[in-house]
Design a protein around this motif. Sequence first.
Motif, PDB file in Angstrom:
ATOM      1  N   TYR A 410       0.831  -1.202   0.000  1.00  0.00           N
ATOM      2  CA  TYR A 410       0.000   0.000   0.000  1.00  0.00           C
ATOM      3  C   TYR A 410       0.873   1.262   0.000  1.00  0.00           C
ATOM      4  O   TYR A 410       0.618   2.215  -0.736  1.00  0.00           O
ATOM      5  N   VAL A 411       1.917   1.244   0.835  1.00  0.00           N
ATOM      6  CA  VAL A 411       2.783   2.423   0.914  1.00  0.00           C
ATOM      7  C   VAL A 411       3.478   2.665  -0.422  1.00  0.00           C
ATOM      8  O   VAL A 411       3.545   3.809  -0.904  1.00  0.00           O
ATOM      9  N   ASP A 412       3.991   1.609  -1.045  1.00  0.00           N
ATOM     10  CA  ASP A 412       4.674   1.773  -2.340  1.00  0.00           C
ATOM     11  C   ASP A 412       3.723   2.309  -3.399  1.00  0.00           C
ATOM     12  O   ASP A 412       4.073   3.210  -4.174  1.00  0.00           O
ATOM     13  N   TYR A 413       2.524   1.752  -3.456  1.00  0.00           N
ATOM     14  CA  TYR A 413       1.557   2.197  -4.461  1.00  0.00           C
ATOM     15  C   TYR A 413       1.146   3.652  -4.209  1.00  0.00           C
ATOM     16  O   TYR A 413       1.156   4.482  -5.133  1.00  0.00           O
ATOM     17  N   MET A 414       0.788   3.965  -2.976  1.00  0.00           N
ATOM     18  CA  MET A 414       0.333   5.320  -2.681  1.00  0.00           C
ATOM     19  C   MET A 414       1.458   6.340  -2.847  1.00  0.00           C
ATOM     20  O   MET A 414       1.207   7.499  -3.166  1.00  0.00           O
ATOM     21  N   LYS A 581       6.943   8.180   4.090  1.00  0.00           N
ATOM     22  CA  LYS A 581       7.217   7.519   2.820  1.00  0.00           C
ATOM     23  C   LYS A 581       6.211   7.946   1.754  1.00  0.00           C
ATOM     24  O   LYS A 581       6.585   8.253   0.610  1.00  0.00           O
ATOM     25  N   ILE A 582       4.927   7.961   2.102  1.00  0.00           N
ATOM     26  CA  ILE A 582       3.888   8.280   1.119  1.00  0.00           C
ATOM     27  C   ILE A 582       4.017   9.720   0.631  1.00  0.00           C
ATOM     28  O   ILE A 582       3.930  10.005  -0.558  1.00  0.00           O
ATOM     29  N   PHE A 583       4.231  10.640   1.549  1.00  0.00           N
ATOM     30  CA  PHE A 583       4.275  12.068   1.205  1.00  0.00           C
ATOM     31  C   PHE A 583       5.705  12.598   1.244  1.00  0.00           C
ATOM     32  O   PHE A 583       5.936  13.740   1.659  1.00  0.00           O
ATOM     33  N   GLN A 584       6.654  11.804   0.792  1.00  0.00           N
ATOM     34  CA  GLN A 584       8.048  12.232   0.860  1.00  0.00           C
ATOM     35  C   GLN A 584       8.347  13.408  -0.069  1.00  0.00           C
ATOM     36  O   GLN A 584       9.343  14.101   0.096  1.00  0.00           O
ATOM     37  N   SER A 585       7.473  13.659  -1.055  1.00  0.00           N
ATOM     38  CA  SER A 585       7.720  14.747  -2.014  1.00  0.00           C
ATOM     39  C   SER A 585       7.117  16.075  -1.571  1.00  0.00           C
ATOM     40  O   SER A 585       7.415  17.108  -2.172  1.00  0.00           O
ATOM     41  N   ILE A 586       6.270  16.076  -0.529  1.00  0.00           N
ATOM     42  CA  ILE A 586       5.582  17.311  -0.163  1.00  0.00           C
ATOM     43  C   ILE A 586       6.559  18.371   0.314  1.00  0.00           C
ATOM     44  O   ILE A 586       6.526  19.529  -0.121  1.00  0.00           O
ATOM     45  N   GLU A 587       7.444  17.983   1.253  1.00  0.00           N
ATOM     46  CA  GLU A 587       8.363  18.978   1.811  1.00  0.00           C
ATOM     47  C   GLU A 587       9.280  19.533   0.732  1.00  0.00           C
ATOM     48  O   GLU A 587       9.552  20.747   0.683  1.00  0.00           O
ATOM     49  N   THR A 588       9.753  18.682  -0.189  1.00  0.00           N
ATOM     50  CA  THR A 588      10.619  19.145  -1.273  1.00  0.00           C
ATOM     51  C   THR A 588       9.886  20.108  -2.192  1.00  0.00           C
ATOM     52  O   THR A 588      10.408  21.172  -2.573  1.00  0.00           O
TER      53      THR A 588
END
Length: 819
Positions: A410-414, A581-588
């Motif tokens: 689930y984490v990888d897909y999301m 992991k899921i929202f790792q791109s938000i902060e960037t």
Amino acid sequence: MTAIKHALQRDIFTPNDERLLSIVNVCKAGKKKKNCFLCATVTTERPVQVKVVKVKKTDKGDFYKRQMAWELQDLTEVDAKDANKENPEFDLHFEKVYRWVASSTAEKNSFISCIWKLNQRYLRKKVEFVNVSPQLLEESVPSGESQSVAGGDEDALDDYQELNSHDEQDIESMMEVCEYAISNAEAFAEKLSRELQVLDGANIQSIMASEKQVNILMQLLDQALAEVDNIEGKLLSYEEMLQSVKEQMDQISQSNRLIQISNTNNGKLLDEIQFLVNYMDLSKGHIKALQEGDLSSPKGIEACINASEALSQCMNVALKPGHDKLMAVKQQQHMFSELRDTFARRLTNHLNNVFVHQGHDQSSTLSQHTAELTLPKHSPLHRDLLRYAKLMEWLKNTQREKYDGLSRTYVDYMTRLYEREIKDFFEVAKIKMAGTSKDGKGKFATLPRKESALKQEVESLHGSSGKLTGSTSSLNKLAVSSSNSRRSQSSSLLDMGNMSASDLDVADRTRFDKIFEQVLSELEPLCLAEQDFISKFFKLQQNPTLVENVDDSDGTVPSRPLSEHRHSISEKDMVRMMMNKIFQSIETELNSLIALGDKIDSFNSLYMLVKMSHHVWTAENVDPASYLSTTLGNVLVTVKRNFDKCISGQIRQMEEVKISKKSKVGILPFVTGFEEFAKLAEAIFRNAERRGDLDKAYIKLIRAHFFEGVEARVAQGVREEEVSYQLAFNKQELRKVIKEYPGKEVKKGLDNLYKKVDKHLCEEENLLQVVWHSMQDEFIRQYKHFEGLINRCYPGSGITMEFTIQDMLEYFSSIAQSH
């Protein structure tokens, strides 16, 4: 010793209704000899109480006193130390051990013998006698003083019979008849003996005279004996008859006992069977649901949930000792294990398919949001998956490896899905920030360029790492439609000072504020909804769970089964790791967007600081430890750093301002710029949580005038007479500053100030005059302060203000009169 015994009986024990049976003179072992007496006593009243009493002489040595007493029933052991040799030492074990040394071995033996007899007669709990000669415990002590002290008294104790009142009256009347009964006891005893002999002779004569009656009595006794023999014969026959009946009754009793045992065993066996049937039997409906139940329909999911719960109850039943050895129980347990594994595989495969299927549906709706600054809602996906929450809890408790595998899937897909959505969302936000201009009607319009080309130019600003790497020229192409319609991207106070307020593109800043607020408003419910779903779907609360020793700085989920991991963290930390992991791109992406906004206009950092602080405060009120709160807090640090950099830039430009020789005399450009900055900042920070940051910035900006810099150098430790040797504060720079403030300009500035004060004060109560007078006093105070600073830091320079205090008084007076 006899005299001491009688004295103790008379003075101590008789008043307490006690009889002294034995006495021994002792002292404590191993200490200075202080003699005392141990006495064995019994009470004269029923029930008899037996005690061991410690008696010692008083300090004056004339009398004896009772010091301590122990109940004989509390005595547990008597240790005579040596059964073969004469030894005066002995121990008595009460609540603690008392060690004594007797004055002689004979006294010790006599005392121990008395204790043994009293124990045998009065106590049910027998005292243990250690190292004591068996002869001492079986026979009386030899004659002599010891015999009289112990054995004789004990025999007297055995033969003693209490007199009744009639006997006491007879003895008293007999003693009254004989006058010397008290004075001469031996004569009285001889007289009684003679009278007793006379009575015995009379009795014998009387018996001999009644010989006939004795013969008759003997005949009667013979007849009675014959009858007794007859009765004994009958009883013997009856006993023989009863003996056969007894044997039959014993057989019947034995048979009944065996029947009762059999019934008891059958009842217990039935209870065990009922227990196993009730708790280890799974219905056919549940078995069918586990093997082939429909996991796609609500009815089928409900049936699978009920079946999985029933299976867990059967597998977790607490078996009694021996149950696990039964073949039927082993077969049931094996069947349960197969059902568990089969259903776990079915459930895992189905949920993996659901993840993929829902992902395709979600991706199909993603294109609808690309042109708008909105994020797709995942509530339908969450709603569909939450139907399996109880099954996920069952999987977590029974098949932890498969549960962990589903979590990672689930984490990888999301992660991939959210990464696409968030990237496209921020691309749209950047395009809207950098690709807007004003049309002739003052409305916002997109720049005349294709959206794809514009998107490529925005991507060139942040690159693959998400950081701004584009050139200033590329940014200006996106942000500026023409040099006549938009202002330069440099937002310094110096530039503001060279422009009027109408030249400022306030609409662009408002546009940026709305876009940035919309970005945060879209991210906030997205993160909160996903975190709430993860907690509910994966049943992650506050209970500790085993995980491996991993570095979760990147938010990764453990790759191995949790059951193999070696230390524990809370399930709340598991939620945080999954969210990272899921929202790792938000902060960037947020940092990239913030850098773009700061590049477009440094004053955008004011808007971002207010908006970001408000959203951080809101997120912390919901959950201080949530992913959203932590991430926004990290980004807020970057925003605050940009804000500080903006203020530092303005200060630096104030300090480095250069006035052209051709420019007219007037107010320094950054003074007007600061006024416009203050208006903008006050509008942005009105009722904001970070108002304190603006106030601190005001202080930094105000301290960037010339004289404040001089005072700062002095505060840093520079001597006042050495300030003029510093390049930025030499005499030439002082003359330039003073030249910028001639009396004419000062009067002009005061006149404008009077007009502003007049607008804000009413005509009543003469408030204007009071305020104007106060401002005059403050102005004079500052004048004197600066004048004193010049005299101290520039001594002998001859440099003074171009106007005096008298000139200032005339300015204030003439301005007040003219209005």
